[in-house]
Each structure stands twice: as structure tokens, then as C-alpha cells.
Design an enzyme around this catalytic site. Sequence first.
Site, PDB file in Angstrom:
ATOM      1  N   GLY A 307      -2.294  48.528  52.078  1.00 23.84           N
ATOM      2  CA  GLY A 307      -3.611  49.115  52.254  1.00 23.84           C
ATOM      3  C   GLY A 307      -4.389  49.058  50.960  1.00 23.84           C
ATOM      4  O   GLY A 307      -4.243  48.119  50.169  1.00 23.84           O
ATOM      5  N   GLU A 308      -5.243  50.057  50.731  1.00 28.85           N
ATOM      6  CA  GLU A 308      -6.064  50.157  49.520  1.00 28.85           C
ATOM      7  C   GLU A 308      -7.118  49.054  49.407  1.00 28.85           C
ATOM      8  O   GLU A 308      -7.809  48.955  48.408  1.00 28.85           O
ATOM      9  CB  GLU A 308      -5.203  50.120  48.239  1.00 28.85           C
ATOM     10  CG  GLU A 308      -4.156  51.202  48.139  1.00 28.85           C
ATOM     11  CD  GLU A 308      -3.339  51.099  46.850  1.00 28.85           C
ATOM     12  OE1 GLU A 308      -3.654  50.243  45.987  1.00 28.85           O
ATOM     13  OE2 GLU A 308      -2.372  51.866  46.699  1.00 28.85           O
ATOM     14  N   GLY A 309      -7.214  48.169  50.383  1.00 28.08           N
ATOM     15  CA  GLY A 309      -8.115  47.031  50.275  1.00 28.08           C
ATOM     16  C   GLY A 309      -7.517  45.854  49.537  1.00 28.08           C
ATOM     17  O   GLY A 309      -8.224  44.888  49.230  1.00 28.08           O
TER      18      GLY A 309
END
Length: 347
Positions: A307-309
Site C-alpha cells: 500500500g502507501e501508494g
Amino acid sequence: MNKMPTINTLDDVRQILTELPGPDVEAARAAQTREPQLTKPAGSLGRLEQLAAWTATWQGRYPPRMTTPNAHVFAGNHGVVAQGVSAFPAEVTKQMVANFERGGAAINQICKSIGIGLCVEQMDLDNPTQDFTQNPAMTDTECADAIAFGMNVVDECSDVVCLGEMGIGNTTSAAAICLALYGGSALTWVGPGTGLDKPGIGKKADVIGLGVKLYKPHMHDGLDVMRCLGGRELAAIAGAVIGARLKKVPVLLDGYVSTAAAAVLPSVNKRALDHCKVGHMSQEPGHKLLLEKLGKVALQDHSMRLGEGTGAALAVALLKAAVACHNDMATFAEAGVSDKDAGEKDA
């Protein structure tokens, strides 16, 4: 500067979705005209050629540009965490946000290495959404406010925007959204998230199934699904997708959670995600199926699920390469190289 429409309710969002601007046909035509003139066999750069044309089309200009990429990581907390659906406690969301702000997370390093501006967007972390096994996750107003926030944070000067998230429990919301949108079995959409074991995954599936069953009579489109089962950070991602479209900024979605957040939009406008690419294939098992449902092909697969981009940010390197090749390669005429058509004419 493009002024964003006023949003007070989800009906306002529905109206905006019916009026989204389409692709820039002239920019697309210009890209298609130049591509065959470049010093390479036709089609030899494969998807890079398509990415360059897509970038120009949704930036609404020619030539395309990739000097100012930006990433937004939206962080939110979920009341459904009380059901034991995550291997980590809810306070980790705040702790990770602090880590982002100190520059200590993976997304910080990827953005720094590729040259991407990073913004961390906190979505009322002290007030989690409701536990959706007890009440809808958000009211109409709360969901509309989160969508409006996401619409407004996108900078119209961005050449592309990467959308990521942080939120303990948000893979539960993502899987619930997918089940509500596309049906099937809860277990089809559920994965380990932050590291659940097999019994934990089973419990997570039960929670998701309960939530979807509870609100099924009240969910008439994807925005209802978001309101009942989503989270503030997911709603903000959906809003950022809309805002980017209005501001002529192409979008790179990250993994399962951000793609699920965006997936609520095509039920209102089937072309709502045309300006979006998916940066990578998440190892969360539901992501592959979700991409099939959306007709999307991920740009990369590195067996990631952070995640987190992070996956979206990595894909910026591809966009930079695609745009550089399209804009800066010599044409056959400029390089004094005979192309295939010239050879056929001589023959």
C-alpha cells in the site's frame, strides 16, 4: 485555476459524475501521428507507446509532460477493526502517518528516488468510521465531505497523480466494497491484509459477509456502497479520481485498496476511470479479480502488497520513460534513417 463544484451530498457527486469531461481527441491524434515517425520499428516499444498517447490524451495537451508527478497518501481509521479483522491495532495508522511525515517509510524513499512530490492527507484519524457490522460506516454527509476533500487536494499543475492509502482495517473495507459491487463469495475477495493467518482470514470474511448482507437493500450504486462499507480515506481516493479528471490530471492507482475505492465510480458513469491506470498488481488475491471486473491491466507486478501508494509511484518511472521516448526520440527524417515505407517506395 479550475474551481471545483460544491459538494454537500452524495447526490451532488452523482451529478458531477454524469458530466465528466472526455478525452482530448486532438492531443490523442497528435500522439498517434508522431509515433510512427520515430526511429524504431512500429510497435516495438509496446505499452510505452500507448502510455505516452494516454498521458497526452488525459493531460489535454500535446506534447505530454512528466516533470511534476505528485503522490497523495490518504490515511483513515476504521471502526470495523473492533471485530478483530487486522493483525495490527488501529493506533498503527497514526504511527505510520508520523513515519511518513518524518520521511521514514517506503513511499518516501520511492518518491525521493523517482522525483515525485508527496503529500500525506490525514482523514480525521481520531474519529474512526462506524463499525459497519453495527451501523453504516459513514453518513451521507461524512462520505460526501471526504469525497470533496479528495477532489480538492489534487493540484492541477500535476502531470500525474499517484493515489495511495494507509489505514488499519482498510483491506476489510476494500473487500466488502468489492463483494457488494460484484457479488460472489466473501472469501473470494478477502486476503491476509497486514498478515492474518487462515482463521483470521475466515473471520474477516464473516465480518464482510455480514456487513454486505446488512446493507444490501440500501445500496443502489457504488456511492451507497462507499457510504455503508468504506472509509474516509477510500472516499477521498474516489474524490481525487474525480478531481483529477476535472483538472486534466491522469491518475495512477496503487493496489487493492485504492482500486476498490475507485471501483465505486463506474456504477454511476462507466467511463469514470478512463483517465486511470493501475500501477501494480497487488498480492492481495482480490486485486486480480477486481482488475478483471474493471477491464484494467496493471502496469507492473513485483509481488508487493504494502500500500502507501508504492506501486503507483514506481509506475511513474514507466510514464517518464514513455513520455521521454515519445517527445525526444529522433524521427526517421531528423536522423537521416530510412524507414520501412521509404524502402517499399524505392522497391
